[in-house]
Design an enzyme around this catalytic site. Sequence first.
Site, PDB file in Angstrom:
ATOM      1  CB  CYS A   1      -0.924  -0.025   1.222  1.00 56.77           C
ATOM      2  SG  CYS A   1      -2.165   1.266   1.252  1.00 56.77           S
ATOM      3  CB  CYS A   2       3.799   2.319   2.049  1.00 58.83           C
ATOM      4  SG  CYS A   2       3.156   2.851   3.648  1.00 58.83           S
TER       5      CYS A   2
ATOM      6  CB  CYS B   1      -2.578   7.044   5.885  1.00 57.85           C
ATOM      7  SG  CYS B   1      -1.674   7.426   4.381  1.00 57.85           S
TER       8      CYS B   1
ATOM      9  CB  CYS C   1      -1.373   3.483   8.940  1.00 59.26           C
ATOM     10  SG  CYS C   1      -1.879   2.340   7.645  1.00 59.26           S
TER      11      CYS C   1
ATOM     12  CB  CYS D   1       5.758   5.110   4.514  1.00 60.50           C
ATOM     13  SG  CYS D   1       6.711   6.613   4.423  1.00 60.50           S
TER      14      CYS D   1
HETATM   15 FE1  SF4 Z   1      -1.434   2.775   2.936  1.00 54.18          FE
HETATM   16 FE2  SF4 Z   1      -1.160   3.084   5.576  1.00 54.18          FE
HETATM   17 FE3  SF4 Z   1       0.953   3.412   3.919  1.00 54.18          FE
HETATM   18 FE4  SF4 Z   1      -1.057   5.205   3.983  1.00 54.18          FE
HETATM   19  S1  SF4 Z   1       0.407   4.733   5.650  1.00 54.18           S
HETATM   20  S2  SF4 Z   1      -0.067   4.406   2.155  1.00 54.18           S
HETATM   21  S3  SF4 Z   1      -2.864   3.835   4.285  1.00 54.18           S
HETATM   22  S4  SF4 Z   1      -0.185   1.485   4.359  1.00 54.18           S
END
Ligand code: SF4
Length: 230
Positions: free
Chosen positions: A115-116, A198, A201, A224
Amino acid sequence: MIDQQQIASLNAAFENESPQTMLRWAGETFGRRLTLGTGLGPSGVVLMHVLSESVPGADVFFLDTGLHFEETYELRRALEARLGLCVRSLRPAQTVQGQAMRHGPALWQRDPDLCCTLRKVEPLRRHLTGFELWMTGLRRDQSTTRATAPILSYVARYGILKLNPLANWTEAMVWTYIRAHDLPYNALHDRGYPSIGCAPCTRAVQSGADLRAGRWAGLAKTECGLHLAA
Ligand code: SF4
């Protein structure tokens, strides 16, 4: 191009210099080829203020994952109005809904590294190709993984020089600066969130906890990926 010997020499000098001096050097050396990345945390607020005075018109960007707290977007608007600058949004290739269709819902719960990568690292990589110096608000006191971060370094995986003008500042120094200049900051800091990313998280933490303890709480993940091998 600045070589490793020059980086070592500049690092030795920068340890005793102010952020204002470092940013003026950056502006004189790189002109429009420098960019400041900020997650709108307290260090970013300080750097945006210094940059607006030392290098007016310099590029400033924010990785807008589409998953930030509303308070973070409010802070961005307040900073733009107060400092007279424009914060450029870098967005992922896919919307949150598009990512859910491709990878399933709530990817941050199942594979936060992916996701990151999709929502932060790849947009950053694309952006940095247009610049020669990337400035950040990273500090050594933020976590053990950042404790030895240099002020100036060459980041091979992005092919760019990276400047952390506040690397040897402390949390207390940052807040002293913000209050002395009456700068806006994220309202969540007054509600137990020392570090804000985010919304899915980020958690509030107990007083006295590690500054980044509320990021990816319960997972082994602490970064991240933007600043790895920095
Ligand atoms: Fe995704 Fe969490 Fe990374 Fe944001 S901090 S990009 S929601 S995994």
